[in-house]
Write a protein that holds these residues in place. Structure first.
Motif, mmCIF file in Angstrom:
data_model
loop_
_atom_site.group_PDB
_atom_site.id
_atom_site.type_symbol
_atom_site.label_atom_id
_atom_site.label_comp_id
_atom_site.label_asym_id
_atom_site.label_seq_id
_atom_site.Cartn_x
_atom_site.Cartn_y
_atom_site.Cartn_z
ATOM 1 N N PRO A 158 0.724 -1.275 0.124
ATOM 2 C CA PRO A 158 -0.092 -0.052 -0.031
ATOM 3 C C PRO A 158 0.990 1.305 0.018
ATOM 4 N N GLY A 159 0.391 2.076 -0.858
ATOM 5 C CA GLY A 159 1.288 3.524 -1.099
ATOM 6 C C GLY A 159 2.191 3.628 -1.898
ATOM 7 N N PHE A 160 2.709 2.479 -2.529
ATOM 8 C CA PHE A 160 3.436 2.376 -3.426
ATOM 9 C C PHE A 160 2.985 3.159 -4.885
ATOM 10 N N ILE A 161 3.924 4.181 -5.321
ATOM 11 C CA ILE A 161 3.363 4.749 -6.571
ATOM 12 C C ILE A 161 4.063 4.330 -7.662
ATOM 13 N N SER A 162 5.506 4.049 -7.867
ATOM 14 C CA SER A 162 6.463 3.713 -9.035
ATOM 15 C C SER A 162 7.944 3.441 -8.569
ATOM 16 N N ASP A 163 8.651 2.725 -9.436
ATOM 17 C CA ASP A 163 9.753 2.636 -9.017
ATOM 18 C C ASP A 163 10.774 2.566 -10.480
ATOM 19 N N ALA A 164 11.957 2.742 -10.441
ATOM 20 C CA ALA A 164 12.951 2.769 -11.526
ATOM 21 C C ALA A 164 14.218 2.008 -10.929
ATOM 22 N N ALA A 165 15.026 1.610 -11.891
ATOM 23 C CA ALA A 165 16.234 1.320 -11.623
ATOM 24 C C ALA A 165 17.367 1.463 -12.623
ATOM 25 N N TYR A 166 18.253 1.921 -12.198
ATOM 26 C CA TYR A 166 19.378 2.559 -13.232
ATOM 27 C C TYR A 166 20.932 1.886 -12.836
ATOM 28 N N GLU A 167 21.632 1.516 -13.834
ATOM 29 C CA GLU A 167 22.901 1.181 -13.837
ATOM 30 C C GLU A 167 24.000 1.710 -14.461
ATOM 31 N N ARG A 168 25.229 1.436 -14.052
ATOM 32 C CA ARG A 168 26.635 1.910 -14.857
ATOM 33 C C ARG A 168 27.705 1.282 -14.098
ATOM 34 N N ASN A 169 28.564 0.942 -14.834
ATOM 35 C CA ASN A 169 29.990 0.479 -14.391
ATOM 36 C C ASN A 169 30.913 1.352 -13.857
ATOM 37 N N ASP A 170 31.597 1.399 -12.836
ATOM 38 C CA ASP A 170 32.567 2.433 -12.308
ATOM 39 C C ASP A 170 33.887 2.235 -12.813
ATOM 40 N N GLU A 171 34.872 2.742 -12.449
ATOM 41 C CA GLU A 171 36.247 2.840 -12.856
ATOM 42 C C GLU A 171 36.979 1.420 -12.361
ATOM 43 N N HIS A 172 36.336 0.444 -11.564
ATOM 44 C CA HIS A 172 37.042 -0.696 -10.892
ATOM 45 C C HIS A 172 36.336 -1.873 -11.569
ATOM 46 N N GLY A 173 35.448 -1.688 -12.475
ATOM 47 C CA GLY A 173 34.712 -2.845 -13.009
ATOM 48 C C GLY A 173 33.563 -3.198 -12.182
ATOM 49 N N ASN A 174 33.069 -2.551 -11.168
ATOM 50 C CA ASN A 174 31.976 -3.041 -10.089
ATOM 51 C C ASN A 174 30.725 -2.312 -11.069
ATOM 52 N N LEU A 175 29.547 -2.852 -10.591
ATOM 53 C CA LEU A 175 28.272 -2.303 -11.284
ATOM 54 C C LEU A 175 27.830 -1.530 -9.968
ATOM 55 N N VAL A 176 27.307 -0.116 -10.576
ATOM 56 C CA VAL A 176 26.569 0.552 -9.530
ATOM 57 C C VAL A 176 25.194 0.554 -10.032
ATOM 58 N N VAL A 177 24.488 0.337 -9.232
ATOM 59 C CA VAL A 177 22.783 0.376 -9.404
ATOM 60 C C VAL A 177 22.248 1.422 -8.338
ATOM 61 N N VAL A 178 21.400 2.120 -8.957
ATOM 62 C CA VAL A 178 20.344 3.114 -8.074
ATOM 63 C C VAL A 178 18.869 2.720 -8.296
ATOM 64 N N THR A 179 18.350 2.526 -7.299
ATOM 65 C CA THR A 179 16.860 2.210 -7.215
ATOM 66 C C THR A 179 16.445 3.442 -6.630
ATOM 67 N N VAL A 180 15.089 3.726 -7.383
ATOM 68 C CA VAL A 180 14.336 4.923 -6.777
ATOM 69 C C VAL A 180 12.934 4.127 -6.510
ATOM 70 N N ALA A 181 12.413 4.441 -5.536
ATOM 71 C CA ALA A 181 11.003 3.986 -5.394
ATOM 72 C C ALA A 181 10.154 5.184 -4.944
ATOM 73 N N ILE A 182 9.092 5.480 -5.411
ATOM 74 C CA ILE A 182 8.337 6.792 -4.882
ATOM 75 C C ILE A 182 7.120 5.897 -4.129
ATOM 76 N N TRP A 183 6.865 6.675 -3.148
ATOM 77 C CA TRP A 183 5.670 6.439 -2.174
ATOM 78 C C TRP A 183 5.038 7.737 -1.858
ATOM 79 N N GLU A 184 3.610 7.357 -1.331
ATOM 80 C CA GLU A 184 2.591 8.223 -1.025
ATOM 81 C C GLU A 184 3.054 8.984 0.218
#
Length: 104
Positions: free
Chosen positions: A34-60
């Motif tokens: 309840p109260g969930f509106i939307s979400d998204a996820a974004y990714e990129r690789n950093d200079e060390h070969g790691n994956l960087v993931v950002v998740t964004v969830a919008i709530w009421e």
């Protein structure tokens, strides 16, 4: 007031498959709360070969986030999942915070 919950993960190469499996499970679970509106996820690789993931969830509201957090903890308990242990085992780092839209 809408609340934006943002997670930033830094994932080593060898942890990607398990991380994505867990992220998919969590995002599916959260979308049913309840109260969930939307979400998204974004990714990129950093200079060390790691994956960087950002998740964004919008709530009421802050209350919706608090209830969703409690529901997630109950679900983790039900399925026997320990997120801090997984993050430590896989050497995944996380930054987590709640934001709100800036007034203009």
């Amino acid at each position: 007031m809408k609340q934006i919950f943002i997670d930033k993960f830094v994932i080593p190469e060898n942890a990607k498959a398990e991380f994505f499996q867990r992220m998919t499970y969590n995002r599916t679970f959260l979308k049913k709360q309840p109260g969930f509106i939307s979400d998204a996820a974004y990714e990129r690789n950093d200079e060390h070969g790691n994956l960087v993931v950002v998740t964004v969830a919008i709530w009421e509201s802050e209350d919706a986030i608090a209830k969703a957090k409690a529901a997630v903890q109950e679900e983790y308990k039900r399925i026997g999942f320990n997120m801090p242990a997984m993050l430590e085992r896989l050497k995944i780092t996380i930054e987590r915070a709640t934001y709100h839209e800036m007034g203009e």
